[in-house]
Design a protein around this motif. Structure first.
Motif, short mmCIF file in Angstrom:
data_model
loop_
_atom_site.label_atom_id
_atom_site.label_comp_id
_atom_site.label_asym_id
_atom_site.label_seq_id
_atom_site.Cartn_x
_atom_site.Cartn_y
_atom_site.Cartn_z
N PRO A 127 0.80 -1.23 0.00
CA PRO A 127 0.00 0.00 0.00
C PRO A 127 0.83 1.27 0.00
CG PRO A 127 -0.21 -1.20 2.09
CD PRO A 127 0.48 -2.10 1.13
N TYR A 128 2.02 1.21 0.64
CA TYR A 128 2.87 2.39 0.64
C TYR A 128 3.56 2.56 -0.72
CZ TYR A 128 2.07 1.93 5.63
OH TYR A 128 1.46 1.82 6.85
N ASP B 78 -5.32 8.55 4.37
CA ASP B 78 -6.64 7.92 4.27
C ASP B 78 -6.79 7.14 2.96
OD1 ASP B 78 -7.44 8.90 6.72
OD2 ASP B 78 -8.30 10.74 5.87
N GLU B 79 -6.28 7.71 1.87
CA GLU B 79 -6.35 7.02 0.58
C GLU B 79 -5.49 5.77 0.59
OE1 GLU B 79 -7.11 10.68 -2.57
OE2 GLU B 79 -5.11 10.38 -1.72
N ILE C 165 -5.27 2.15 -11.02
CA ILE C 165 -5.72 3.45 -11.54
C ILE C 165 -6.34 4.23 -10.39
CG2 ILE C 165 -7.20 4.60 -13.21
CD1 ILE C 165 -7.15 1.89 -14.77
N ARG C 166 -5.91 5.46 -10.23
CA ARG C 166 -6.40 6.25 -9.10
C ARG C 166 -7.85 6.65 -9.29
NH1 ARG C 166 -3.48 11.37 -6.08
NH2 ARG C 166 -5.12 11.66 -4.51
N THR C 167 -8.70 6.19 -8.35
CA THR C 167 -10.12 6.50 -8.22
C THR C 167 -10.72 7.33 -9.35
OG1 THR C 167 -9.50 8.36 -6.85
CG2 THR C 167 -10.07 6.31 -5.75
N PRO C 168 -11.36 6.68 -10.31
CA PRO C 168 -11.89 7.39 -11.47
C PRO C 168 -12.90 8.47 -11.13
CG PRO C 168 -12.74 5.14 -11.37
CD PRO C 168 -11.66 5.23 -10.36
#
Length: 605
Positions: free
Chosen positions: A213-214, A225-226, A246-249
């Motif tokens: 995750p890091y 938080d993300e 992919i970062r949160t569409p």
């Protein structure tokens, strides 16, 4: 001369024993049979399986079913085993899109982050901005390579995602090497102009940044938080050769948290236990509660929903209101279950702590009399609902050579584990415990992520091997087995199950060692734990050392490793334990059916 048929309707199989009483009043056993149970145990649908089993048994002695004078069916207690699996940690669902389907042919190596851009939109790209290019299968590999080479001279192209299986072909034509992931079927669902991270590991290795995750936070510049919300994604990518995140569409992370909840065991009072405390604590509280009246779960939680579904399902089957259905025993098992990640583009899931539950569901009526009436109507033979199932099994177990009173019996079935002990004066004490073969199959299927319950059943039943050449294979115990002649090429390189008739290929790409470990662990969690708690309940003084002998009967007693596991465990209490051999000919099968025939002759005498 009088023919008596004993019929045992089980969760998985229906067994028949045919006995003949001669003029001298002595019983002579003639034949037996075993077929798959039709319908849920205790329902009228069982009659078709019973008739089939009777036909098979009488066919072996070339006599018609009409010659049978009496059919005795087991008086099953009004409890039916059921199983369910549910995650017991909080389920976090994110709207991050991700790909991690582990294609076998990625190309290049390393990781990169950048903005998603379709290959046809490269003319809109701006210098100084890293891009991850996507190309559908409509673009030929040589065209893709040519476009990437042209635009790489003026744009920062950091990585490539392909729909076709052509990563190596494209990489061979690139002037500047970049990580490439291919075989992405849902490539058209990838949102353009969003930030993405891509990673391809070297052969024999797995991704490191995107399974951390890091690492995801580093590449996509996430806050704390993300990063927490990205943890399920990182877990799901452990062991993958390639991955894309992919970062949160939709620009933010949304969570839908469904708590694990509390379990309520009702006896003389209500004993609560939090599911997150694990299976050991759940079983400890269950033991403290004594005689259980009902078990329920906290509303709007994972465990509450699971138990409600069990009761509703059984109520619909039995034609009763769910409020009349009670759960009188459970077996809780710690395991892992895949949780689907919302927004994933390739069906990704992450493994979360879960509880597998086998439940004994008590209804107002188990219509064995309805089954008897239906058999009478169809066969025109008198049918009697006879002795209690566990008692009949104990009588059948006594026909095993080398046994004597006092004797304990473990009936290892599909839905439940039944135990009985007969003391020297013939008194019998019995118990029914939730959990047996079906729960083992469910755990195997869940932990290995198998699409088919049939595959899980086969893994439960047969040992494993890895075919390493056309002339030899490595068995799961490490031994080598050589073939005199070359085997079929389809087996080469595959993990197989050693079925007595032929080798069965396991289609899923799972290491032999992991399959064997999951299978053995599941059997220990279910059969060994259940055997100990069942025998402790019926043992004189609740002390296992007061039981000298245990005979294992039932379908699961035929398992190639469960009896050995139980023998090792019960040896600690100086208990003689082994598979039964009913009537010195049936192995561990047919105990209840044999007991039904024997109990008739005993009643006559």
């Amino acid at each position: 001369m009088k023919l008596i048929a004993g019929v045992d309707i089980g969760n998985s199989t229906t067994e028949v024993c045919i006995g003949e009483i001669g003029g001298d009043g002595k019983m002579r056993f003639l034949s037996s049979s075993s077929v798959m149970t039709t319908g849920m145990k205790g329902t009228v649908a069982n009659t078709a399986g019973v008739i089939h089993a009777l036909d098979a048994a009488m066919g072996k002695i070339n006599r018609p079913v009409s010659e049978i004078s009496l059919i005795r069916i087991n008086e099953a207690a009004p409890v039916i085993g059921d199983t369910a699996m549910e995650t017991i940690t909080e389920t976090i669902i994110t709207e991050s899109s991700m790909i991690g389907h582990n294609p076998s042919t990625p190309a290049g190596a390393g990781q990169a982050a950048g903005t998603i851009i379709y290959i046809g939109h490269l003319p809109e790209g701006k210098p100084g901005i890293p891009y991850i290019v996507t190309a559908s299968s409509l673009s030929a590999y040589d065209e893709v390579a040519d476009v990437i080479n042209r635009y790489a001279k003026k744009l920062d192209i950091a990585g490539l995602i392909l729909q076709a299986d052509e990563a190596v072909l494209v990489e061979n034509r690139l002037e500047h090497k970049i990580p490439i992931v291919d075989e992405v079927k849902s490539i058209n669902s990838i949102p353009e102009w969003k930030m993405a991270a891509i990673e391809v590991a070297l052969p024999g290795q797995s991704v490191r940044m995107l399974s951390n995750p890091y690492g995801i936070a580093t590449l996509l510049k996430l806050d704390a938080d993300e990063t927490k919300a990205a943890t399920p994604i990182a877990k799901s990518l452990i062991g993958k050769r390639s991955a894309v995140v992919i970062r949160t569409p939709h620009g933010n992370v949304k969570e839908n948290v469904l708590p694990a909840g509390e379990l309520y065991v009702k006896s003389d009072q209500v004993y609560p236990v939090n599911i997150d405390s694990g299976a050991d604590r759940i079983m400890e509280v269950l033991g403290q509660a004594g005689e259980v009246i009902d078990i329920s779960g906290q509303p709007d939680t994972n465990i509450g929903n699971m138990l409600i579904n069990i009761k509703n399902g059984m109520g619909n089957l039995m034609g009763e209101e769910s409020g009349e259905i009670r759960i009188t025993d459970i077996l809780a098992v710690d395991t892992l279950a895949p949780v689907q990640i919302s927004g994933s583009l390739a069906g990704e899931s992450c493994m979360e702590k879960a509880v597998g539950v086998a439940a004994m569901v008590k209804t107002k009526h188990l219509p064995m009399e309805k089954i008897a009436d239906e058999l009478k109507r169809r066969l025109h033979i008198y049918v009697k609902v006879a002795g209690v199932e566990a008692v009949m099994a104990a009588l059948g177990a006594l026909t095993t050579p080398g046994t004597r009173l006092p004797l304990a019996m473990l009936d290892l079935g599909g839905g439940s584990t039944d135990a009985a002990v007969i003391d020297s004066d013939g008194r019998v004490k019995t118990t029914h415990k939730a959990g047996a073969g079906e729960l083992v199959s469910m755990i195997i299927q869940t932990e290995l992520g198998l699409s088919s319950r049939h595959t899980a059943e086969q893994i439960k039943k047969y040992p494993l091997a890895k075919v390493e050449s056309l002339f030899h294979m490595r068995l799961e115990n490490g031994a080598m087995h050589f073939f005199e002649n070359a085997i079929e090429p389809k087996y080469f390189g595959n993990v197989v199950l050693l079925h007595p008739e032929e080798m069965v290929i396991i289609d899923e790409d799972i290491p032999l060692e992991k399959i064997a470990a999951v299978r053995k662990d599941a059997k220990r969690k279910v059969f060994v734990r259940n055997a100990l708690r069942a025998l402790t309940e019926i043992a004189p003084g609740h002390n296992l050392r007061n039981i000298p002998n245990v005979v294992l009967v039932g379908g699961s007693a035929e398992d190639f490793e469960v009896p050995e596991m139980l023998m090792e465990e019960l040896a600690n209490y100086k208990i003689v334990c082994g598979r039964g051999n009913i009537r010195a000919s049936e192995g561990p099968r047919n105990a209840v059916a044999t007991g039904l025939v024997l109990s008739y002759t005993g009643g006559q005498q």
